[in-house]
Scaffold this motif. Structure first.
Motif, PDB file in Angstrom:
ATOM      1  N   GLU A  64      26.978   6.540 -21.716  1.00 39.36           N
ATOM      2  CA  GLU A  64      25.714   6.415 -21.048  1.00 39.36           C
ATOM      3  C   GLU A  64      25.847   6.917 -19.616  1.00 39.36           C
ATOM      4  O   GLU A  64      25.018   7.769 -19.050  1.00 39.36           O
ATOM      5  CB  GLU A  64      25.214   4.978 -21.188  1.00 39.36           C
ATOM      6  N   LYS A  65      26.798   6.514 -19.063  1.00 37.90           N
ATOM      7  CA  LYS A  65      27.123   6.726 -17.646  1.00 37.90           C
ATOM      8  C   LYS A  65      27.437   8.398 -17.764  1.00 37.90           C
ATOM      9  O   LYS A  65      27.014   9.208 -16.630  1.00 37.90           O
ATOM     10  CB  LYS A  65      28.351   6.024 -17.116  1.00 37.90           C
ATOM     11  N   ALA A  66      28.218   8.865 -18.459  1.00 35.79           N
ATOM     12  CA  ALA A  66      28.381  10.491 -18.568  1.00 35.79           C
ATOM     13  C   ALA A  66      27.167  11.013 -18.679  1.00 35.79           C
ATOM     14  O   ALA A  66      27.000  12.111 -18.276  1.00 35.79           O
ATOM     15  CB  ALA A  66      29.581  10.411 -19.693  1.00 35.79           C
ATOM     16  N   ASN A  67      26.425  10.684 -19.652  1.00 34.64           N
ATOM     17  CA  ASN A  67      24.992  11.327 -20.045  1.00 34.64           C
ATOM     18  C   ASN A  67      24.145  11.465 -18.782  1.00 34.64           C
ATOM     19  O   ASN A  67      23.651  12.457 -18.467  1.00 34.64           O
ATOM     20  CB  ASN A  67      24.498  10.786 -21.158  1.00 34.64           C
ATOM     21  N   LYS A  68      24.111  10.347 -17.932  1.00 31.93           N
ATOM     22  CA  LYS A  68      23.392  10.219 -16.575  1.00 31.93           C
ATOM     23  C   LYS A  68      23.854  11.432 -15.714  1.00 31.93           C
ATOM     24  O   LYS A  68      23.210  11.950 -14.919  1.00 31.93           O
ATOM     25  CB  LYS A  68      23.413   8.863 -16.124  1.00 31.93           C
ATOM     26  N   LYS A  69      25.189  11.690 -15.805  1.00 35.59           N
ATOM     27  CA  LYS A  69      25.750  12.378 -14.800  1.00 35.59           C
ATOM     28  C   LYS A  69      26.017  13.717 -15.378  1.00 35.59           C
ATOM     29  O   LYS A  69      26.741  14.874 -14.715  1.00 35.59           O
ATOM     30  CB  LYS A  69      27.145  11.953 -14.091  1.00 35.59           C
ATOM     31  N   ASP A  70      25.352  14.068 -16.573  1.00 40.20           N
ATOM     32  CA  ASP A  70      25.816  15.383 -17.288  1.00 40.20           C
ATOM     33  C   ASP A  70      27.087  15.816 -17.458  1.00 40.20           C
ATOM     34  O   ASP A  70      27.275  16.913 -17.274  1.00 40.20           O
ATOM     35  CB  ASP A  70      24.917  16.632 -16.164  1.00 40.20           C
ATOM     36  N   VAL A  71      27.983  14.852 -17.841  1.00 39.95           N
ATOM     37  CA  VAL A  71      29.270  15.138 -17.972  1.00 39.95           C
ATOM     38  C   VAL A  71      29.389  15.073 -19.546  1.00 39.95           C
ATOM     39  O   VAL A  71      28.971  14.207 -20.118  1.00 39.95           O
ATOM     40  CB  VAL A  71      30.241  14.103 -17.616  1.00 39.95           C
ATOM     41  N   GLN A  72      30.006  16.247 -20.185  1.00 42.67           N
ATOM     42  CA  GLN A  72      30.071  16.610 -21.503  1.00 42.67           C
ATOM     43  C   GLN A  72      31.041  15.420 -22.110  1.00 42.67           C
ATOM     44  O   GLN A  72      32.216  15.181 -21.615  1.00 42.67           O
ATOM     45  CB  GLN A  72      30.714  17.947 -21.814  1.00 42.67           C
ATOM     46  N   VAL A  73      30.632  14.989 -23.210  1.00 46.63           N
ATOM     47  CA  VAL A  73      31.552  13.815 -23.908  1.00 46.63           C
ATOM     48  C   VAL A  73      31.841  14.543 -25.339  1.00 46.63           C
ATOM     49  O   VAL A  73      30.987  14.888 -26.141  1.00 46.63           O
ATOM     50  CB  VAL A  73      30.819  12.435 -24.332  1.00 46.63           C
ATOM     51  N   ILE A  74      33.386  14.365 -25.484  1.00 50.96           N
ATOM     52  CA  ILE A  74      33.629  15.174 -26.755  1.00 50.96           C
ATOM     53  C   ILE A  74      34.366  13.961 -27.466  1.00 50.96           C
ATOM     54  O   ILE A  74      34.955  13.071 -27.082  1.00 50.96           O
ATOM     55  CB  ILE A  74      34.688  16.328 -26.489  1.00 50.96           C
ATOM     56  N   PHE A  75      34.120  13.952 -28.993  1.00 56.32           N
ATOM     57  CA  PHE A  75      34.754  12.877 -29.785  1.00 56.32           C
ATOM     58  C   PHE A  75      35.831  13.482 -30.421  1.00 56.32           C
ATOM     59  O   PHE A  75      35.607  14.802 -31.012  1.00 56.32           O
ATOM     60  CB  PHE A  75      33.808  12.244 -30.859  1.00 56.32           C
ATOM     61  N   CYS A  76      36.931  12.783 -30.437  1.00 54.91           N
ATOM     62  CA  CYS A  76      38.128  13.695 -31.066  1.00 54.91           C
ATOM     63  C   CYS A  76      38.648  12.748 -32.533  1.00 54.91           C
ATOM     64  O   CYS A  76      38.213  11.616 -32.701  1.00 54.91           O
ATOM     65  CB  CYS A  76      39.323  13.665 -30.097  1.00 54.91           C
ATOM     66  N   ALA A  77      39.129  13.542 -33.362  1.00 55.53           N
ATOM     67  CA  ALA A  77      39.866  12.936 -34.477  1.00 55.53           C
ATOM     68  C   ALA A  77      41.151  12.184 -34.102  1.00 55.53           C
ATOM     69  O   ALA A  77      41.859  12.612 -33.152  1.00 55.53           O
ATOM     70  CB  ALA A  77      40.198  13.808 -35.439  1.00 55.53           C
ATOM     71  N   ARG A  78      41.442  11.152 -34.829  1.00 55.05           N
ATOM     72  CA  ARG A  78      42.838  10.436 -34.702  1.00 55.05           C
ATOM     73  C   ARG A  78      44.086  11.783 -34.649  1.00 55.05           C
ATOM     74  O   ARG A  78      44.986  11.402 -33.991  1.00 55.05           O
ATOM     75  CB  ARG A  78      43.185   9.610 -35.913  1.00 55.05           C
ATOM     76  N   THR A  79      43.956  12.659 -35.517  1.00 53.22           N
ATOM     77  CA  THR A  79      44.854  13.637 -35.325  1.00 53.22           C
ATOM     78  C   THR A  79      45.140  14.515 -34.193  1.00 53.22           C
ATOM     79  O   THR A  79      45.905  15.098 -33.796  1.00 53.22           O
ATOM     80  CB  THR A  79      44.589  14.846 -36.694  1.00 53.22           C
TER      81      THR A  79
END
Lengths: 253, 253
Positions: free
Chosen positions: A62-77
């Motif tokens: 939520e905080k990242a979205n407000k600041k226009d920071v890209q969030v990437i989800f990664c796999a365990r690998t």
């Protein structure tokens, strides 16, 4: 998803030469990433996809979205290549290194100066302690551990974003410059008068030597006085972070 | 030469259960082994055979001979099984654990008490710092890191042989007993009056909580007062070893 290009970029940032080349560094852990979002320029945040629904991760997203920071989800690998700790704490940020110049340190307030400090845990702990006592000016000599080293960043517990860490290319020249500006240079060592005898004044540099060799001959020549931490026991010396902490406590009394 | 039986015995001492079974522990490094020879009951010393002619090793051999302590030279191939550090420092001793009982702590002098301390580096640093300030009474709660853990021993830098470390099976009972003896129990925490307001008196226990959870509810019930380390900066907390060091400095002023 974390693409190969970003993964490769992040894994390069484990090395000092790439941190210097890209002017970026890695921050891991919920607390530190939160502090980075508040205080630094964050480029990307990577979150373990399997943990994206945890409340603390949701807060970060939520905080990242407000600041226009890209969030990437990664796999365990992916984690093996990017993590900075043995057990990945679920979130990692890439942020721009802080652009501290010499001028930033010259505000008349005390400066904690460290000569050739080598242990990342010691440096991180000193930064955290200085921040506790409201001492924000930190001067590092050449050949010191990189303040953007992952272990330093981690052990500052977020304090590195609130302190001003200036890396000198030649500390004796920096000390000379500060003396010309009216600063008093006090060295901390095992010899010298007791710290209790210190008369507090503005524009003072407190200089600590390295863990293994103490203050260098060249640095000693720049000192106005030498103080030591009084002890009536038998230990031969104190750990560097402990000495610096006692000094910070004493000057903030 | 190091025979298989001794090698196996030494490698067992890496584990807490065997240290407790044999009442022995390992000490590595020139400085610590020297201190052990001066202050503890050393059973065996093992030296890297290729380094036996180095002056510091010769000193250790001479000192061991005077004390009738067996010195064994080992081959490089043996080192992997016995070393306590990544890079073996060339000399290792097996010594008897120190036999500290509750009575040893009750001499009226200040007691530094630690509840569920987990980090070996923190414990070692606290022991070293207490020794610097001449504070020799250390009380450990149940579930604390083993003081004979290799990393603790190493980070005490020899100070563990000069301090009295008592391991309580139930710290709230130990605190109760000390209160009956007239001791005042002061807890250190992030809340509470400033450490500056402390009026020094004999028979005082300074109790610190664990790195992650602070003081437990049960321990808090035994406190006569709570003090905190004053700070006017922004860090959320101090490292445990740093807090303990500032307290040691303050009470020895």
């Amino acid at each position: 998803m974390l693409n190969e290009k970003i993964k490769k970029h992040i894994s390069k940032l484990h090395q000092k030469k790439y941190r210097e080349e890209f002017c970026e560094f890695l921050i891991e852990g919920v607390k530190c990433v939160n502090e980075a979002l508040d205080c630094a320029d964050v480029d990307i945040i990577v979150i373990d996809g399997k943990r994206r629904d945890e409340p603390q991760m949701k807060n970060i997203i939520e905080k990242a979205n407000k600041k226009d920071v890209q969030v990437i989800f990664c796999a365990r690998t992916d984690i093996g290549d990017i993590k900075t700790t043995e057990t990945f704490s679920g979130v990692l940020a890439v942020a721009d290194t802080l652009d501290i110049i010499f001028e930033d340190l010259r505000d008349g307030k005390p400066i904690i100066a460290l000569e050739k400090i080598k242990d990342p845990g010691n440096l991180g702990t000193i930064i955290r302690t200085a921040d506790w006592f409201g001492l924000y000016n930190i001067l590092l000599s050449e050949e010191s551990v990189d303040p953007y080293n992952e272990k330093v960043v981690r052990s500052t517990m977020g304090s590195m974003f609130r302190t001003k860490i200036f890396q000198s290319k030649k500390i004796v020249h920096t000390l000379e410059q500060l003396k010309k500006d009216g600063y008093t240079i006090i060295g901390l060592s095992s010899e010298g008068a007791s710290l209790d005898s210190l008369k507090l004044q503005s524009k003072t540099v407190y200089l600590f030597g390295s863990e293994s060799n103490g203050l260098s001959k060249e640095a000693r020549e720049k000192l106005d006085s030498i103080l030591s931490i009084p002890g009536n026991g038998n230990a031969e010396s104190l750990n560097l972070a402990i000495s610096a902490a006692i000094c910070c406590y004493h000057i903030s009394l």
